[in-house]
Design an enzyme around this catalytic site. Structure first.
Site, PDB file in Angstrom:
ATOM      1  N   GLY A 121       0.766  -1.232   0.000  1.00 48.10           N
ATOM      2  CA  GLY A 121       0.000   0.000   0.000  1.00 48.10           C
ATOM      3  C   GLY A 121       0.798   1.284   0.000  1.00 48.10           C
ATOM      4  O   GLY A 121       0.213   2.367   0.034  1.00 48.10           O
ATOM      5  N   GLU A 149       4.422  -6.180   2.125  1.00 39.31           N
ATOM      6  CA  GLU A 149       4.018  -6.847   0.885  1.00 39.31           C
ATOM      7  C   GLU A 149       3.735  -5.786  -0.169  1.00 39.31           C
ATOM      8  O   GLU A 149       2.676  -5.780  -0.782  1.00 39.31           O
ATOM      9  CB  GLU A 149       2.719  -7.617   1.055  1.00 39.31           C
ATOM     10  CG  GLU A 149       2.656  -8.607   2.155  1.00 39.31           C
ATOM     11  CD  GLU A 149       1.213  -8.979   2.481  1.00 39.31           C
ATOM     12  OE1 GLU A 149       1.047  -9.990   3.152  1.00 39.31           O
ATOM     13  OE2 GLU A 149       0.268  -8.270   2.071  1.00 39.31           O
ATOM     14  N   ARG A 209       3.161  -1.975  -5.772  1.00 41.60           N
ATOM     15  CA  ARG A 209       3.263  -0.727  -6.519  1.00 41.60           C
ATOM     16  C   ARG A 209       4.567   0.029  -6.252  1.00 41.60           C
ATOM     17  O   ARG A 209       5.231   0.496  -7.175  1.00 41.60           O
ATOM     18  CB  ARG A 209       2.088   0.171  -6.113  1.00 41.60           C
ATOM     19  CG  ARG A 209       1.917   1.437  -6.925  1.00 41.60           C
ATOM     20  CD  ARG A 209       0.840   2.328  -6.294  1.00 41.60           C
ATOM     21  NE  ARG A 209      -0.272   1.552  -5.787  1.00 41.60           N
ATOM     22  CZ  ARG A 209      -1.329   1.188  -6.503  1.00 41.60           C
ATOM     23  NH1 ARG A 209      -1.438   1.579  -7.740  1.00 41.60           N
ATOM     24  NH2 ARG A 209      -2.287   0.460  -5.961  1.00 41.60           N
ATOM     25  N   TYR A 213     -10.420   3.270 -11.996  1.00 41.52           N
ATOM     26  CA  TYR A 213     -10.332   4.083 -10.774  1.00 41.52           C
ATOM     27  C   TYR A 213     -10.321   5.579 -11.069  1.00 41.52           C
ATOM     28  O   TYR A 213     -10.154   6.377 -10.144  1.00 41.52           O
ATOM     29  CB  TYR A 213      -9.040   3.770 -10.017  1.00 41.52           C
ATOM     30  CG  TYR A 213      -8.814   2.327  -9.654  1.00 41.52           C
ATOM     31  CD1 TYR A 213      -9.746   1.623  -8.889  1.00 41.52           C
ATOM     32  CD2 TYR A 213      -7.645   1.666 -10.030  1.00 41.52           C
ATOM     33  CE1 TYR A 213      -9.518   0.305  -8.539  1.00 41.52           C
ATOM     34  CE2 TYR A 213      -7.415   0.347  -9.678  1.00 41.52           C
ATOM     35  CZ  TYR A 213      -8.356  -0.327  -8.939  1.00 41.52           C
ATOM     36  OH  TYR A 213      -8.124  -1.625  -8.583  1.00 41.52           O
ATOM     37  N   CYS A 266     -15.157  -0.694 -27.234  1.00 41.89           N
ATOM     38  CA  CYS A 266     -16.494  -0.097 -27.349  1.00 41.89           C
ATOM     39  C   CYS A 266     -17.023   0.301 -25.980  1.00 41.89           C
ATOM     40  O   CYS A 266     -18.071  -0.193 -25.523  1.00 41.89           O
ATOM     41  CB  CYS A 266     -17.446  -1.065 -28.029  1.00 41.89           C
ATOM     42  SG  CYS A 266     -16.915  -1.510 -29.671  1.00 41.89           S
ATOM     43  N   GLU A 267     -16.267   1.085 -25.290  1.00 40.93           N
ATOM     44  CA  GLU A 267     -16.622   1.618 -23.974  1.00 40.93           C
ATOM     45  C   GLU A 267     -16.098   3.034 -23.970  1.00 40.93           C
ATOM     46  O   GLU A 267     -14.913   3.248 -24.239  1.00 40.93           O
ATOM     47  CB  GLU A 267     -15.899   0.852 -22.861  1.00 40.93           C
ATOM     48  CG  GLU A 267     -16.453  -0.501 -22.519  1.00 40.93           C
ATOM     49  CD  GLU A 267     -17.729  -0.436 -21.703  1.00 40.93           C
ATOM     50  OE1 GLU A 267     -18.054   0.646 -21.175  1.00 40.93           O
ATOM     51  OE2 GLU A 267     -18.405  -1.472 -21.623  1.00 40.93           O
TER      52      GLU A 267
HETATM   53  C1  LIG Z   1      -2.711  -5.753  -3.449  1.00 37.19           C
HETATM   54  C2  LIG Z   1      -2.070  -6.212  -2.209  1.00 37.19           C
HETATM   55  C3  LIG Z   1      -0.758  -5.850  -1.924  1.00 37.19           C
HETATM   56  C4  LIG Z   1       0.031  -4.891  -2.781  1.00 37.19           C
HETATM   57  O1  LIG Z   1      -0.516  -3.617  -2.794  1.00 37.19           O
HETATM   58  P1  LIG Z   1       0.354  -2.383  -3.348  1.00 37.19           P
HETATM   59  O2  LIG Z   1      -0.580  -1.229  -3.268  1.00 37.19           O
HETATM   60  O3  LIG Z   1       0.738  -2.731  -4.728  1.00 37.19           O
HETATM   61  O4  LIG Z   1       1.534  -2.238  -2.469  1.00 37.19           O
HETATM   62  C5  LIG Z   1      -0.165  -6.397  -0.807  1.00 37.19           C
HETATM   63  N1  LIG Z   1      -0.824  -7.234   0.019  1.00 37.19           N
HETATM   64  C6  LIG Z   1      -2.104  -7.601  -0.209  1.00 37.19           C
HETATM   65  C7  LIG Z   1      -2.779  -8.520   0.728  1.00 37.19           C
HETATM   66  C8  LIG Z   1      -2.779  -7.087  -1.309  1.00 37.19           C
HETATM   67  O5  LIG Z   1      -4.052  -7.421  -1.525  1.00 37.19           O
END
Ligand SMILES: *Cc1c(COP(=O)(O)O)cnc(C)c1O
Length: 433
Positions: free
Chosen positions: A233, A275, A278, A317, A343-344
């Site tokens: 995130g 985790e 991005r 988004y 076609c959107e």
């Molecule tokens: C999507 C997701 C991520 C990665 O999110 P980013 O915004 O790319 O860092 C990590 N962990 C879980 C459980 C996710 O669903």
């Protein structure tokens, strides 16, 4: 700041030759940028034990995954194909973290077979796990943030009462006690509040909530929480005027919080896991397209040879992706919509964007497609997904995924014939003429 000036310079230098050799469109990823970013991550968290598990859904291609693995990162997976990809990229055992939700027994069996670190999203997953045999030594529990996490996480989690991820905190001790009774010796806790955060606040909030739970589990059960997983995130600046996320500051704040907690509770500080997807690869990719059409009506339209099958974020988004026109400096500026062929009407990479005037054949580069770009693409309208290239350290360019072809689109129409007449047995059907 979208893609780095360094990547942009090296990309522009090879663009005509790459387009000539490989054809357009293509996503191209920057090995050097990814590598430097991994080192930046390590430096930011040098103050405390940590490990990053790259979220495979961001860039599910074994070649860049292997680069990340060689750097020492693990892989966060949430489906069978993602587990297979991580294994193909060389990951073994706890190099893989399985953060699934609404999980099937088949997925758990595959994760257990690989020795992955399993992140239990719900009590139902725990029940399924216990039915499959002895529990692994190490188990992680995803904690529901409750109402305290809802405010910052709303973009991703929705409202607290509708957030589907995680175990409510009041049920955690009982579940954890059961896990310990069944032989689990190393417990971890996980929380992810959302995606695309540009400030430290959500991460410090989830760290605080998880450390509170760790203290409580120690007090009530004598359990030592060995690691806390803060999820992914971390955001990237998609817009030119946005400031990058201050990762070193987050590293310092997290270390401070852990040291303070260690001193106050006398408990050993847990290892920090991330985790992120991005943040790791997002800014190190670009989608290179060519102008195939110009249209003029109430607005000016620039039609390019890619669309939502290559990148859905703008349509899905309303996300901003920076767009540049190599060689466009000095040309008059126009306000245009940059569109694909679906076609959107929302098949647009940008609406009312000021860009240098382009003609058919010009390159149009869409920035920050190193994560959640090709992997989200879909085949609606028979639109096929493009190839992926990797710009190597030495300036060489490698194809790391071919473009989809019509045969791929039709592949699932070749299958074993199967027919059922309800009320008869399958055998009976096969003998009917
Ligand atoms: C999507 C997701 C991520 C990665 O999110 P980013 O915004 O790319 O860092 C990590 N962990 C879980 C459980 C996710 O669903």
């Amino acid at each position: 700041m979208p893609i780095s000036p360094d990547f942009e310079r090296r990309l522009h230098a090879v663009l005509p030759a790459a387009a000539e050799h490989f054809g357009t469109p293509f996503h191209i990823y920057d090995e050097r940028g990814i590598h430097e970013n991994c080192r930046r991550f390590d430096r930011a968290f040098a103050g405390t034990p940590y490990r990053e598990y790259f979220a495979v859904k961001g860039l599910p291609n074994p070649v860049p995954l292997r680069l990340l693995g060689e750097h020492g990162f693990g892989f966060d997976c949430s489906s069978l194909p993602e587990l297979t990809l991580a294994a193909q990229a060389g990951a073994v055992g706890h190099d893989i973290c399985f953060t699934s939700n609404n999980t099937s027994a088949a997925e758990l069996i595959a994760a257990l077979r690989l020795g992955a670190l399993i992140n239990v999203d719900d009590e139902s997953v725990f029940t399924k796990l216990t039915a499959l045999g002895p529990l692994p030594d190490t188990l992680c529990f995803r904690v529901h943030p409750g109402t305290s996490g809802a405010k910052v996480g709303e973009s991703y989690l929705g409202r607290a009462e509708s957030a589907k991820f995680g175990i409510p905190a009041d049920r955690l001790p009982q579940l954890c006690a059961e896990a310990l009774r069944l032989g689990v010796s190393n417990v971890g806790l996980h929380m992810m509040l959302g995606s695309g955060f540009m400030t430290q606040e959500p991460f410090l909030l989830s760290l605080g909530l998880l450390l509170d739970q760790a203290e409580r589990l120690h007090r009530e059960l004598g359990a030592d929480v060995g690691f806390v997983n803060l999820g992914g995130g971390i955001g990237i600046p998609y817009r030119p005027d946005e400031e990058p996320f201050d990762l070193p500051a987050l590293g310092r704040e997290i270390t401070h919080a852990l040291v303070a907690w260690e001193q106050r509770t006398g408990l050993p500080r847990p290892t920090v896991l991330f985790e992120c997807g991005r943040y790791i690869t997002g800014p190190h990719g670009a989608l290179v397209t060519r102008v195939v059409n110009r249209m003029s009506k109430t607005r000016e339209y620039v039609g390019v040879d890619a669309g939502m099958s290559s990148l859905m974020r703008p349509a899905m988004y309303g996300a901003y992706h920076h767009i540049t026109v190599p060689g466009g400096e000095g040309r008059p500026v126009e306000v245009v919509d940059v569109v694909g062929s679906l076609c959107e009407n929302n098949d647009k990479f940008a609406e009312q964007r000021s860009l240098p005037a382009v003609v058919e054949g010009d390159f149009v580069v869409i920035h920050d497609t190193g994560a959640h770009a090709l992997s989200m693409g879909f085949n609606y309208n028979g639109r096929l997904r493009p190839q992926e290239l990797l710009l190597r350290h030495d300036g060489g360019i490698e194809r790391i995924r071919r473009a989809e072809e019509q045969e791929d689109y039709f592949a699932t129409l070749t299958f074993q014939p199967s027919r059922l007449v309800p009320g008869r047995t399958a055998n009976a059907v096969s003998t009917v003429r």
